[in-house]
Design a protein around this motif. Structure first.
Motif, PDB file in Angstrom:
ATOM      1  N   ILE A  78      10.289  60.832  32.223  1.00 13.23           N
ATOM      2  CA  ILE A  78       9.305  60.603  33.290  1.00 13.23           C
ATOM      3  C   ILE A  78       9.237  59.125  33.658  1.00 13.23           C
ATOM      4  N   LEU A  79       9.347  58.236  32.664  1.00 14.80           N
ATOM      5  CA  LEU A  79       9.295  56.805  32.958  1.00 14.80           C
ATOM      6  C   LEU A  79      10.490  56.353  33.786  1.00 14.80           C
ATOM      7  N   VAL A  80      11.622  57.040  33.662  1.00 14.28           N
ATOM      8  CA  VAL A  80      12.775  56.703  34.508  1.00 14.28           C
ATOM      9  C   VAL A  80      12.408  56.851  35.986  1.00 14.28           C
ATOM     10  N   ALA A  81      11.558  57.833  36.298  1.00 13.23           N
ATOM     11  CA  ALA A  81      11.153  58.045  37.691  1.00 13.23           C
ATOM     12  C   ALA A  81      10.320  56.899  38.243  1.00 13.23           C
ATOM     13  N   ALA A  82       9.805  56.018  37.376  1.00 10.71           N
ATOM     14  CA  ALA A  82       9.044  54.853  37.842  1.00 10.71           C
ATOM     15  C   ALA A  82       9.946  53.690  38.222  1.00 10.71           C
ATOM     16  N   ALA A  83      11.241  53.778  37.921  1.00 11.14           N
ATOM     17  CA  ALA A  83      12.151  52.665  38.197  1.00 11.14           C
ATOM     18  C   ALA A  83      12.211  52.280  39.673  1.00 11.14           C
ATOM     19  N   ALA A 102      14.198  62.954  35.773  1.00  9.85           N
ATOM     20  CA  ALA A 102      12.942  63.462  35.205  1.00  9.85           C
ATOM     21  C   ALA A 102      12.917  64.987  35.208  1.00  9.85           C
ATOM     22  N   ALA A 103      13.361  65.588  36.323  1.00 12.08           N
ATOM     23  CA  ALA A 103      13.378  67.053  36.385  1.00 12.08           C
ATOM     24  C   ALA A 103      14.347  67.637  35.362  1.00 12.08           C
ATOM     25  N   ALA A 104      15.539  67.031  35.233  1.00  8.67           N
ATOM     26  CA  ALA A 104      16.538  67.560  34.301  1.00  8.67           C
ATOM     27  C   ALA A 104      16.047  67.494  32.856  1.00  8.67           C
ATOM     28  N   VAL A 105      15.413  66.380  32.483  1.00  8.79           N
ATOM     29  CA  VAL A 105      14.938  66.238  31.106  1.00  8.79           C
ATOM     30  C   VAL A 105      13.879  67.279  30.798  1.00  8.79           C
ATOM     31  N   GLU A 137      18.803  54.127  47.677  1.00 14.66           N
ATOM     32  CA  GLU A 137      18.422  55.509  47.956  1.00 14.66           C
ATOM     33  C   GLU A 137      19.053  56.460  46.937  1.00 14.66           C
ATOM     34  N   THR A 138      20.324  56.225  46.635  1.00 16.63           N
ATOM     35  CA  THR A 138      20.998  57.096  45.661  1.00 16.63           C
ATOM     36  C   THR A 138      20.336  57.016  44.290  1.00 16.63           C
ATOM     37  N   LEU A 139      20.017  55.807  43.842  1.00 15.95           N
ATOM     38  CA  LEU A 139      19.368  55.660  42.538  1.00 15.95           C
ATOM     39  C   LEU A 139      17.959  56.246  42.546  1.00 15.95           C
ATOM     40  N   THR A 140      17.274  56.173  43.669  1.00 15.96           N
ATOM     41  CA  THR A 140      15.935  56.771  43.754  1.00 15.96           C
ATOM     42  C   THR A 140      15.998  58.279  43.562  1.00 15.96           C
ATOM     43  N   VAL A 141      16.952  58.934  44.235  1.00 10.23           N
ATOM     44  CA  VAL A 141      17.112  60.383  44.076  1.00 10.23           C
ATOM     45  C   VAL A 141      17.494  60.723  42.642  1.00 10.23           C
ATOM     46  N   LEU A 142      18.390  59.932  42.054  1.00 12.43           N
ATOM     47  CA  LEU A 142      18.808  60.193  40.674  1.00 12.43           C
ATOM     48  C   LEU A 142      17.651  60.003  39.692  1.00 12.43           C
ATOM     49  N   ALA A 143      16.756  59.061  39.967  1.00 15.84           N
ATOM     50  CA  ALA A 143      15.607  58.854  39.081  1.00 15.84           C
ATOM     51  C   ALA A 143      14.698  60.075  39.066  1.00 15.84           C
ATOM     52  N   GLY A 144      14.419  60.643  40.252  1.00 15.11           N
ATOM     53  CA  GLY A 144      13.617  61.862  40.292  1.00 15.11           C
ATOM     54  C   GLY A 144      14.333  63.048  39.675  1.00 15.11           C
ATOM     55  N   ALA A 145      15.660  63.152  39.913  1.00 10.23           N
ATOM     56  CA  ALA A 145      16.426  64.260  39.337  1.00 10.23           C
ATOM     57  C   ALA A 145      16.502  64.142  37.819  1.00 10.23           C
ATOM     58  N   LEU A 200      13.083  63.512  48.133  1.00  9.56           N
ATOM     59  CA  LEU A 200      13.853  64.103  47.038  1.00  9.56           C
ATOM     60  C   LEU A 200      13.358  63.582  45.691  1.00  9.56           C
ATOM     61  N   TRP A 201      12.996  62.313  45.647  1.00 10.10           N
ATOM     62  CA  TRP A 201      12.416  61.748  44.417  1.00 10.10           C
ATOM     63  C   TRP A 201      11.108  62.454  44.070  1.00 10.10           C
ATOM     64  N   GLY A 202      10.235  62.636  45.064  1.00  7.21           N
ATOM     65  CA  GLY A 202       8.959  63.296  44.824  1.00  7.21           C
ATOM     66  C   GLY A 202       9.127  64.749  44.393  1.00  7.21           C
ATOM     67  N   LEU A 203      10.084  65.450  44.997  1.00  8.24           N
ATOM     68  CA  LEU A 203      10.312  66.841  44.610  1.00  8.24           C
ATOM     69  C   LEU A 203      10.871  66.935  43.192  1.00  8.24           C
ATOM     70  N   GLY A 204      11.729  65.988  42.825  1.00 13.61           N
ATOM     71  CA  GLY A 204      12.233  65.978  41.451  1.00 13.61           C
ATOM     72  C   GLY A 204      11.120  65.744  40.439  1.00 13.61           C
ATOM     73  N   LEU A 205      10.235  64.806  40.745  1.00 10.87           N
ATOM     74  CA  LEU A 205       9.115  64.543  39.852  1.00 10.87           C
ATOM     75  C   LEU A 205       8.158  65.737  39.806  1.00 10.87           C
ATOM     76  N   ALA A 206       7.968  66.413  40.944  1.00 10.04           N
ATOM     77  CA  ALA A 206       7.120  67.610  40.964  1.00 10.04           C
ATOM     78  C   ALA A 206       7.743  68.728  40.123  1.00 10.04           C
ATOM     79  N   ALA A 207       9.073  68.860  40.185  1.00  8.85           N
ATOM     80  CA  ALA A 207       9.744  69.866  39.351  1.00  8.85           C
ATOM     81  C   ALA A 207       9.544  69.554  37.871  1.00  8.85           C
ATOM     82  N   ALA A 208       9.577  68.273  37.521  1.00  7.51           N
ATOM     83  CA  ALA A 208       9.324  67.892  36.131  1.00  7.51           C
ATOM     84  C   ALA A 208       7.900  68.252  35.721  1.00  7.51           C
ATOM     85  N   ALA A 209       6.925  67.999  36.593  1.00  6.71           N
ATOM     86  CA  ALA A 209       5.531  68.317  36.270  1.00  6.71           C
ATOM     87  C   ALA A 209       5.311  69.816  36.128  1.00  6.71           C
TER      88      ALA A 209
END
Length: 358
Positions: free
Chosen positions: A339-344, A305-308, A295-303, A14-23
């Motif tokens: 995007i940097l939030v996704a690196a957390a 990046a996508a939301a921004v 796990e919850t924070l990881t998903v939120l980090a990817g989401a 879910l983190w990877g898909l969120g980051l992919a949506a941001a890209a």
């Protein structure tokens, strides 16, 4: 950070898909390279050292796509016209039915910059998928498929298990033929390898099928015609909603504001379909991974990046989708922060177990 353990695979995907949506929402080369850097950082810090790392292969494929995109732009153009000409290639005249295609001609900086942004976008998406593969293999993720997709998940697991074995079988057969003096390469040699490799694969498949049947994998599932029709209808509507929502999000010209609601409705309908099908299944899991706050924070980090990036695209922030001109695009700092939030997760997630750990 807690004790060393493997994080839940669904969280990483879910983190990877969120980051992919941001890209997918930007063509700014700096932002896209930042996405790739985040993927490399998180994989370096949190990859299981006992598992293979497919991220370099994805990066190589992304680089090849970028090179092909640039080569196609130089030879065929991409419809972007500019005033800063780099080189003028000899123009090849084409018939009237191919008047919309050019072969040769002027190559401008603007068209090259557009090609770089477009190619980097696809490369960054591939990097996100490769990072998710490196952090949590698809085989681990398939264990958590809903009961409705159990048979599909079993087939995919078998395919992922035996596909690499085909290469090992081909190498073994090639080595045996070389010992008998039958060396060589090319299509003819490949054809001679096909029969023994396929024969070995069939034998292995029959053995696996027998062992799975003896363990109850072929158990029939009780269902009613009404429940099957309801599940199929919900799945079809959910798929249409997801496709329409993704199209709306990726192409703002057709109404990007409606994309997110359609996507959410489609996901809810698809989830309802899986729930209806799962009500007919009663299966237990073995050694399930825990879902904790990391796990919850990881998903939120990817989401996040996508939301921004989605908000940035819809609001027209300068620099997110740069104009085609021979100048460095502005860099939106809020998009960089998203995007940097996704690196957390590289810092707060648990470290994977070292090799040989129980």
């Amino acid at each position: 950070m807690g004790r060393e353990r493997l994080q839940h695979p669904a969280a990483w995907w879910l983190w990877g898909l969120g980051l992919a949506a941001a890209a997918s929402r930007t063509t700014n080369p700096v932002l896209l390279l930042l996405v790739v850097g985040v993927c490399v950082l998180v994989v370096t810090e949190r990859r299981d050292p006992a598992a293979p790392n497919p991220l370099p292969a994805f990066l190589v494929v992304g680089g090849a796509i970028l090179a092909l995109r640039l080569a196609a732009t130089v030879v065929l153009g991409n419809g972007v016209h500019g005033s800063t000409v780099v080189v003028t290639l000899p123009r090849v005249p084409l018939p009237e039915w191919a008047a919309s295609v050019r072969l040769g001609g002027p190559v401008t900086v603007e068209s090259l910059l557009y090609a770089v942004g477009d190619g980097l976008r696809l490369g960054a998406i591939l990097a996100c998928v490769g990072a998710a593969n490196a952090l949590a293999s698809p085989r681990r993720l398939l264990r958590y498929l809903p009961a409705t997709l159990y048979d599909v998940g079993t087939a995919v697991v078998v395919g992922l298990t035996f596909a690499p074995q085909l290469l090992a079988d081909a190498q073994a057969v090639r080595a045996a033929r070389a010992l008998r003096g039958h060396g060589g390469r090319g299509l003819r040699e490949t054809a001679r390898l096909a029969v023994p490799v396929l024969e070995t694969a069939f034998e292995r498949s029959l053995g696996l099928a027998a062992s799975m049947e003896s363990r109850g994998y072929g158990r029939a599932v009780r269902s009613t015609p009404g429940s099957r029709r309801l599940a199929s209808t919900l799945a079809l509507l959910g798929l249409l909603g997801v496709l329409a929502g993704l199209y709306g999000l990726l192409d703002a010209s057709v109404g990007g504001v409606l994309g997110l609601p359609l996507l959410l409705v489609g996901v809810l309908l698809a989830g309802a379909s899986l729930a209806v099908g799962a009500a007919r299944e009663e299966r237990t899991g073995h050694r399930r991974d825990a879902w904790a706050w990391t796990e919850t924070l990881t998903v939120l980090a990817g989401a996040a990046a996508a939301a921004v990036l989605v908000v940035a695209t819809l609001s027209g922030w300068p620099g997110v989708v740069p104009e085609q001109r021979a100048a460095l695009p502005p860099l939106p700092l809020l998009a960089v922060a998203g995007i940097l939030v996704a690196a957390a997760p590289a810092r707060f997630t648990p470290r994977p177990r070292p090799p040989g750990a129980a």
